[in-house]
Write an enzyme that holds these catalytic residues in place. Structure first.
Site, PDB file in Angstrom:
ATOM      1  N   GLY A   1       7.768   4.258   3.302  1.00 34.91           N
ATOM      2  CA  GLY A   1       8.339   5.532   3.712  1.00 34.91           C
ATOM      3  C   GLY A   1       9.321   5.343   4.832  1.00 34.91           C
TER       4      GLY A   1
ATOM      5  N   VAL B   1       3.929  -0.869   4.164  1.00 35.56           N
ATOM      6  CA  VAL B   1       2.586  -1.224   4.621  1.00 35.56           C
ATOM      7  C   VAL B   1       1.916  -2.089   3.565  1.00 35.56           C
ATOM      8  CG1 VAL B   1       0.365  -0.370   5.416  1.00 35.56           C
ATOM      9  CG2 VAL B   1       2.424   0.948   5.873  1.00 35.56           C
TER      10      VAL B   1
ATOM     11  N   ASP C   1       1.674  14.735  13.990  1.00 38.03           N
ATOM     12  CA  ASP C   1       1.749  14.715  12.522  1.00 38.03           C
ATOM     13  C   ASP C   1       0.352  14.796  11.911  1.00 38.03           C
ATOM     14  OD1 ASP C   1       3.227  14.795  10.220  1.00 38.03           O
ATOM     15  OD2 ASP C   1       3.444  12.635  10.021  1.00 38.03           O
TER      16      ASP C   1
ATOM     17  N   LEU D   1       0.818  -1.212   0.000  1.00 35.60           N
ATOM     18  CA  LEU D   1       0.000   0.000   0.000  1.00 35.60           C
ATOM     19  C   LEU D   1       0.849   1.259   0.000  1.00 35.60           C
ATOM     20  CD1 LEU D   1      -2.712  -0.984   2.644  1.00 35.60           C
ATOM     21  CD2 LEU D   1      -2.933  -1.013   0.158  1.00 35.60           C
TER      22      LEU D   1
END
Length: 669
Positions: free
Chosen positions: A352, A357, A468, A349
């Protein structure tokens, strides 16, 4: 003579009910005439199963006829009594889902009710409304602080809403033995409940015990309660259930009810058996070729041992003693490996700074999940990192992506989350998306994110700083409800204590100016980021956009529109004319209010929620001292005009601002 015997057996198994007396007994439900709705169903052996594996679904099982509960003369509610045997079988042994209720209501249909912890009876609008005319006894296996649940294993008495007027952990007493003994509602074992209302004394009692124990003399819950304002003259009795992200099966094995008298005892010997996990059938290879296999293993022991060791190492997991008592649900590595099809690239998916993921489907429940693979290399140390995961794993809120559990193996940590099929909000705002969210959808997402962040700051046992907040970390479920996701940067501390200095992390354009000096994780810094998020959603633009001559600062643009008296000019042109002007203006003004340089000038998230819900009126910005210099300084301090973050204060581990948040837990790619 034979006819008499047949009639007697029929009366013992299922007493024919009548509306006048409200008297019936079901020793199993093989031939029961019940009104079933949603995913409620009767199994072949006579169990009433209130739900199935369908997520976010309400289920109902009612006795079909209305029962008279009140005297027509004085309006007093008759005494009544009921007993039933139930069992709750969870999908995972230590994780409960939303529970079920025994309910008496003025109607059998609940078209506007929500699933999950609303039990399929209420919604956000009518929760607590006296016009509901609902009395319920809840059996809940999750703790929701929003409605003041005492724990994740409790029974409560509910009147017209979700907040129990009285509740208790699941316990029972044995006659002649002092003290209560604990029970686990998700043990999968049968338990019996007695609910008795004394119409003369206006008193309700709820008693619980394992099915093998006689009715205790001491009830679990005892409460003076006048049901006259709640009950109408005729009411319906039954059960309600609603699934959430996790699947939990609720079974009713038998049920007896009576008005003006004691409910008939259930014949436990006639109750149907609960389903058992089917054992896997033996392989044909083992049954027909066993002699050959034995010969092969005996002749090549070295090969067999090497293969076994290799396989064990492939799925080997790390487990320390401190994790056994404190950790959230631990998934088997093998199950996650199968769910993600070996972590193949087709299931990826996003990737980073935190790892990669993958989308997965659990092999047993077929539930969709998102699995994040994180490296064990952490400057905090693995034990502290897991301790934070344990805390965040207990967060339960409808606007927060749920951490379902984790797995540790060799050099990596795997985190398992709810799968969000509609991906992140970011993909609906930029780059000419195929689907553009209308204003009503955006406003609902904004309010959902505000509720989630307010819960993190003030609604849980500790203060959680997300650190975040941005559109790419707001994920959308199947109904486009906004949920806060990606807690990789989150920090926790106790209420009433000062946050400690830490490494400054976050995303360019959302960092509060004071972070460049103190590097402290504070709720006001989260509010600053939320202000940038508000402007981002309403304007369809990023907080800072790189330009050839100089960066375009979104807050400058919105302020200039407000300063000349037309703040709506800043709205996203993709909204067209289909929007509510007052709501757009409110969001834009709130964005400016949250973007102020001074942390003390920003509102708390609880106030932001009140503004958005219309419970608190927003003052004129001019009276609050909003000025261009206070907003510009907030966004410009610590950043160069090139639009990049200054390297001396941004943690290198999180310098990839897209990180995994772009598509974590989502279906977008």
């Amino acid at each position: 003579m034979s006819l008499v015997i047949v009639l007697a057996v029929s009366l013992l198994a299922n007493t024919a009910p009548t509306q006048e007396t409200g008297d019936f007994t079901y020793n199993g439900f093989r031939s029961a005439n019940l009104s079933l709705d949603g995913s409620a169903a009767l199994t072949g052996n006579g169990l009433l199963k209130l739900n199935n594996e369908t997520k976010q679904k309400g289920s109902y099982a009612f006795y079909p006829d209305a029962i008279t509960f009140k005297n027509s003369s004085d309006g007093a509610v008759h005494s009544f009594s009921t007993t039933f045997v139930f069992a709750i079988v969870p999908e995972y042994p230590v994780l409960g889902g939303p529970g079920f209720t025994f309910v008496i209501a003025s109607h059998r249909e609940f078209p506007r009710a929500q699933p999950g912890y609303f039990f399929g009876l209420f919604n956000e609008t009518n929760d607590g409304n006296a016009m509901n005319h609902i009395f319920a006894v809840e059996f809940d296996t999750i703790q929701n602080p929003e409605i003041h649940d005492i724990d994740g294993n409790h029974i409560g008495i509910d009147v017209n809403g979700l907040v129990s007027v009285k509740s208790s952990p699941a316990r029972y007493t044995e006659n002649n033995t002092p003290g209560f003994r604990n029970l686990s509602l998700i043990s999968g074992k049968a338990m019996q409940v007695w609910v008795d209302y004394d119409g003369a004394q206006k008193h309700i009692r709820v008693t619980l015990a394992p099915v093998i124990v006689d009715k205790p003399n001491t009830p679990l819950l005892s409460l003076p309660l006048n049901l006259s304002p709640i009950f109408k003259e005729t009411m319906y009795v039954g059960f309600s259930s609603a699934t959430g992200a996790l699947s939990t099966s609720h079974y009713i094995l038998g049920w007896s009810f009576k008005v003006n008298g004691q409910a008939h005892r259930l014949d436990l010997s006639q109750l149907p058996k609960l389903p058992y996990m089917k054992k896997k059938q033996k392989s044909i290879l083992l049954t027909t070729g066993l002699p050959f296999i034995c010969l092969f293993l005996l002749s090549i022991p070295v090969f067999a041992m090497a293969y076994a060791i290799r396989k064990r190492r492939k799925f080997a997991e790390v487990l320390e003693d401190w994790e056994r008592d404190n950790s959230p649900h631990r998934f088997k590595y093998k199950d996650l490996y199968v769910a993600t099809k070996g972590f193949r690239d087709q299931e990826l998916l996003g990737a980073g700074g935190f790892g990669r993921v993958y989308r997965g489907v659990l092999p047993t429940s077929r539930a969709e999940i998102a699995v994040k693979r994180v490296s064990h290399e952490s400057r905090h140390g693995m034990r502290q990192f897991i301790a934070e995961i344990i805390s965040i794993g207990r967060l339960r809120h409808r606007n927060i992506v749920t951490l379902l559990g984790y797995c540790r193996r060799k050099g990596e940590l795997l985190l398992v989350y709810d799968y969000m099929p509609n991906g992140s909000l970011e993909k609906y705002l930029y780059n000419q998306p195929k689907v553009t969210l209308n204003w009503n959808q955006r406003f609902r997402v904004i309010k959902g994110a505000a509720h989630g962040l307010s819960y993190l700051h003030e609604g849980w046992e500790q203060v959680v700083i997300h650190r975040d907040i941005k559109a790419s970390n707001i994920l959308l479920d199947s109904e486009l409800n906004g949920r806060l996701g990606d807690f990789g940067l989150a920090r926790l501390y106790d209420h009433g204590t000062d946050p400690q200095t830490t490494h400054l992390v976050g995303t360019h354009g959302y960092l509060a100016p004071e972070n460049t000096r103190t590097a402290r994780a504070t709720t006001s810094a989260d509010v600053f980021a939320f202000g940038a998020f508000l402007l981002e959603v309403a304007c369809g633009r990023r907080p800072i956009e790189a330009r050839e001559e100089e960066d375009a600062i979104l807050v400058d643009w919105v302020f200039s529109c407000w300063d000349k008296g037309d703040i709506l000019e800043a709205r996203d042109p993709n909204l067209g004319t289909d929007f509510v002007a007052d709501e757009v203006e409110l969001v834009l003004q709130l964005g400016l209010l949250c973007s102020q340089f001074q942390p003390t000038a920003r509102p708390r998230m609880r106030q932001v929620v009140q503004y958005l819900e219309g419970d608190l009126a927003l003052e004129e910005l001019s009276s609050l001292g909003i000025s261009k210099s206070r907003l510009q300084f907030a966004y410009h301090e610590g950043f160069s005009r090139s639009g990049t973050s200054s390297p001396y204060f941004v943690d290198k581990a999180f310098s990839q601002t897209s990180s995994v948040a772009n598509s974590v837990l989502s279906g977008g790619r």
